[in-house]
Design a protein around this motif. Structure first.
Motif, PDB file in Angstrom:
ATOM      1  N   VAL A   1       0.845  -1.161  -0.107  1.00  0.00           N
ATOM      2  CA  VAL A   1       0.131  -0.017   0.020  1.00  0.00           C
ATOM      3  C   VAL A   1       1.048   1.227  -0.049  1.00  0.00           C
ATOM      4  N   ARG A   2       1.840   1.142   0.841  1.00  0.00           N
ATOM      5  CA  ARG A   2       2.883   2.225   0.791  1.00  0.00           C
ATOM      6  C   ARG A   2       4.280   1.805   0.188  1.00  0.00           C
ATOM      7  N   GLU A   3       4.998   2.638  -0.209  1.00  0.00           N
ATOM      8  CA  GLU A   3       6.309   2.379  -0.677  1.00  0.00           C
ATOM      9  C   GLU A   3       7.083   1.328   0.004  1.00  0.00           C
ATOM     10  N   ALA A   4       7.450   0.464  -0.576  1.00  0.00           N
ATOM     11  CA  ALA A   4       8.390  -0.474   0.133  1.00  0.00           C
ATOM     12  C   ALA A   4       9.202  -1.532  -0.882  1.00  0.00           C
ATOM     13  N   ARG A   5      10.391  -1.674  -0.762  1.00  0.00           N
ATOM     14  CA  ARG A   5      11.170  -2.459  -1.522  1.00  0.00           C
ATOM     15  C   ARG A   5      11.861  -3.655  -0.672  1.00  0.00           C
ATOM     16  N   MET A   6      11.160  -4.659  -0.736  1.00  0.00           N
ATOM     17  CA  MET A   6      11.922  -5.752   0.469  1.00  0.00           C
ATOM     18  C   MET A   6      11.905  -7.191  -0.379  1.00  0.00           C
ATOM     19  N   LEU A   7      12.893  -7.730  -0.170  1.00  0.00           N
ATOM     20  CA  LEU A   7      13.165  -9.152  -0.610  1.00  0.00           C
ATOM     21  C   LEU A   7      13.592  -9.920   0.513  1.00  0.00           C
ATOM     22  N   ARG A   8      12.619 -10.886   0.749  1.00  0.00           N
ATOM     23  CA  ARG A   8      12.752 -11.955   1.893  1.00  0.00           C
ATOM     24  C   ARG A   8      12.867 -13.224   1.458  1.00  0.00           C
TER      25      ARG A   8
ATOM     26  N   GLU B   1      33.417  -5.038   6.088  1.00  0.00           N
ATOM     27  CA  GLU B   1      33.845  -5.088   4.976  1.00  0.00           C
ATOM     28  C   GLU B   1      34.020  -6.452   4.326  1.00  0.00           C
ATOM     29  N   GLY B   2      33.470  -6.849   3.102  1.00  0.00           N
ATOM     30  CA  GLY B   2      33.410  -8.171   2.928  1.00  0.00           C
ATOM     31  C   GLY B   2      32.248  -8.885   2.842  1.00  0.00           C
ATOM     32  N   SER B   3      31.282  -8.254   3.592  1.00  0.00           N
ATOM     33  CA  SER B   3      30.101  -9.005   4.059  1.00  0.00           C
ATOM     34  C   SER B   3      29.111  -8.763   2.906  1.00  0.00           C
ATOM     35  N   LEU B   4      28.201  -9.739   2.950  1.00  0.00           N
ATOM     36  CA  LEU B   4      26.759  -9.604   1.950  1.00  0.00           C
ATOM     37  C   LEU B   4      26.389  -7.896   2.337  1.00  0.00           C
ATOM     38  N   HIS B   5      26.404  -7.497   3.334  1.00  0.00           N
ATOM     39  CA  HIS B   5      25.502  -6.201   3.558  1.00  0.00           C
ATOM     40  C   HIS B   5      26.547  -5.205   3.031  1.00  0.00           C
ATOM     41  N   TRP B   6      27.986  -5.288   3.263  1.00  0.00           N
ATOM     42  CA  TRP B   6      28.926  -4.287   2.662  1.00  0.00           C
ATOM     43  C   TRP B   6      28.845  -4.475   0.837  1.00  0.00           C
TER      44      TRP B   6
ATOM     45  N   GLU C   1      17.181   0.431  -7.924  1.00  0.00           N
ATOM     46  CA  GLU C   1      18.096  -0.740  -8.865  1.00  0.00           C
ATOM     47  C   GLU C   1      17.968  -2.257  -8.338  1.00  0.00           C
ATOM     48  N   GLY C   2      18.016  -2.148  -6.871  1.00  0.00           N
ATOM     49  CA  GLY C   2      17.958  -3.621  -6.538  1.00  0.00           C
ATOM     50  C   GLY C   2      16.717  -4.410  -6.875  1.00  0.00           C
ATOM     51  N   LEU C   3      15.507  -3.489  -6.745  1.00  0.00           N
ATOM     52  CA  LEU C   3      14.161  -4.237  -7.110  1.00  0.00           C
ATOM     53  C   LEU C   3      14.276  -4.807  -8.630  1.00  0.00           C
ATOM     54  N   ALA C   4      14.758  -3.785  -9.373  1.00  0.00           N
ATOM     55  CA  ALA C   4      14.874  -4.227 -10.842  1.00  0.00           C
ATOM     56  C   ALA C   4      15.772  -5.418 -11.014  1.00  0.00           C
ATOM     57  N   ARG C   5      16.690  -5.429 -10.003  1.00  0.00           N
ATOM     58  CA  ARG C   5      17.678  -6.630 -10.229  1.00  0.00           C
ATOM     59  C   ARG C   5      17.725  -7.913  -9.223  1.00  0.00           C
ATOM     60  N   HIS C   6      16.409  -7.869  -8.575  1.00  0.00           N
ATOM     61  CA  HIS C   6      15.742  -8.916  -7.542  1.00  0.00           C
ATOM     62  C   HIS C   6      16.512 -10.233  -7.761  1.00  0.00           C
ATOM     63  N   GLU C   7      16.661 -10.826  -8.875  1.00  0.00           N
ATOM     64  CA  GLU C   7      16.848 -12.034  -8.990  1.00  0.00           C
ATOM     65  C   GLU C   7      18.674 -12.124  -8.822  1.00  0.00           C
ATOM     66  N   GLU C   8      19.386 -11.025  -9.294  1.00  0.00           N
ATOM     67  CA  GLU C   8      20.788 -10.947  -8.976  1.00  0.00           C
ATOM     68  C   GLU C   8      20.949 -10.785  -7.754  1.00  0.00           C
ATOM     69  N   VAL C   9      20.066 -10.030  -6.857  1.00  0.00           N
ATOM     70  CA  VAL C   9      20.288 -10.044  -5.178  1.00  0.00           C
ATOM     71  C   VAL C   9      19.889 -11.358  -4.611  1.00  0.00           C
TER      72      VAL C   9
ATOM     73  N   GLU D   1      20.689 -14.217  -6.029  1.00  0.00           N
ATOM     74  CA  GLU D   1      21.931 -15.259  -6.280  1.00  0.00           C
ATOM     75  C   GLU D   1      22.974 -14.799  -5.375  1.00  0.00           C
ATOM     76  N   LEU D   2      23.386 -13.456  -5.134  1.00  0.00           N
ATOM     77  CA  LEU D   2      24.368 -12.989  -4.228  1.00  0.00           C
ATOM     78  C   LEU D   2      23.821 -13.666  -2.907  1.00  0.00           C
ATOM     79  N   VAL D   3      22.766 -13.584  -2.292  1.00  0.00           N
ATOM     80  CA  VAL D   3      22.399 -14.151  -0.854  1.00  0.00           C
ATOM     81  C   VAL D   3      22.896 -15.563  -0.785  1.00  0.00           C
ATOM     82  N   TYR D   4      22.354 -16.434  -1.959  1.00  0.00           N
ATOM     83  CA  TYR D   4      22.843 -17.813  -1.948  1.00  0.00           C
ATOM     84  C   TYR D   4      24.322 -17.912  -2.092  1.00  0.00           C
ATOM     85  N   GLY D   5      25.040 -17.000  -2.583  1.00  0.00           N
ATOM     86  CA  GLY D   5      26.355 -16.948  -2.930  1.00  0.00           C
ATOM     87  C   GLY D   5      27.100 -16.728  -1.238  1.00  0.00           C
TER      88      GLY D   5
END
Length: 206
Positions: free
Chosen positions: A26-33, A62-67, A104-112, A114-118
């Motif tokens: 309903v309100r703007e939100a971009r979340m991948l869970r 530095e070097g983490s998924l978040h980073w 940009e992350g929303l548009a490339r959510h499949e890539e995100v 893959e990085l989580v699985y990596g």
């Protein structure tokens, strides 16, 4: 998805596992869970495998998924990353990695994804090569988390009484839990000699 291909009697049917569900907020939100069905939370109490996995996957160093997602990639694909048990049931639980996405992350959510699985694959390899004593990670990581948990218990803020009573009442039903451990159980960590890497490796078969 399922846990290591094992059939858990959890909230999802076989047809529901491994699927993608999209929702328009309903309100703007971009979340991948990303959610994985794993053993019930009590199975990881002694090893603290879920706590270790959450700490590493949600780390901001530095070097983490978040980073990687928030600072290294240009343009950034996320603004935050967190991990941990999201839901707990009587016979299973759901471990999740939540990523707050940029446009940009929303548009490339499949890539995100893959990085989580990596990141999970890398953590699983680390756990597979780890000796006993660190719970599946370098001993200093486990020691750091144990120290932080001890400090959190010793300097905990005053909590709302009703919530504390509910938590303690629930904890009293934990099999094998000594009365002296009821207050400190969420903050306790196993001795290094008991911190075997197997539970973490099993958890990460996502």
């Amino acid at each position: 998805s399922g846990h290591g291909g094992a059939a858990l009697a959890g909230p999802f049917t076989a047809a529901q596992r491994g699927g993608l569900l999209t929702m328009e907020p309903v309100r703007e939100a971009r979340m991948l869970r990303l959610l994985w069905e794993v053993e019930k939370e009590e199975a990881y109490v002694q090893s603290r495998a879920t706590r270790l996995a959450s700490a590493v996957l949600g780390s901001e160093v530095e070097g983490s998924l978040h980073w990687l997602l928030t600072r290294h990639l240009r343009p950034p694909l996320a603004t935050s990353v967190s991990a941990g048990v999201s839901y707990s049931f009587s016979d299973s639980s759901l471990f999740s990695v939540a990523v707050s996405l940029t446009p940009e992350g929303l548009a490339r959510h499949e890539e995100v994804s893959e990085l989580v699985y990596g990141a999970i694959h890398l953590l699983r390899e680390t756990a597979a090569a780890a000796p006993s004593g660190g719970g599946g990670l370098p001993p200093h990581v486990r020691a750091e988390r144990a120290t932080m948990a001890r400090l959190a218990f010793e300097f905990a803020d005053e909590a709302e009484p009703l919530g504390v009573v509910k938590a303690l009442a629930s904890r009293m039903h934990t099999p094998g839990l000594a009365p002296s451990q009821i207050l400190s159980r969420p903050y306790s960590w196993p001795d290094e000699a008991r911190a075997h890497p197997a539970p973490l490796r099993e958890l990460l078969e996502l």
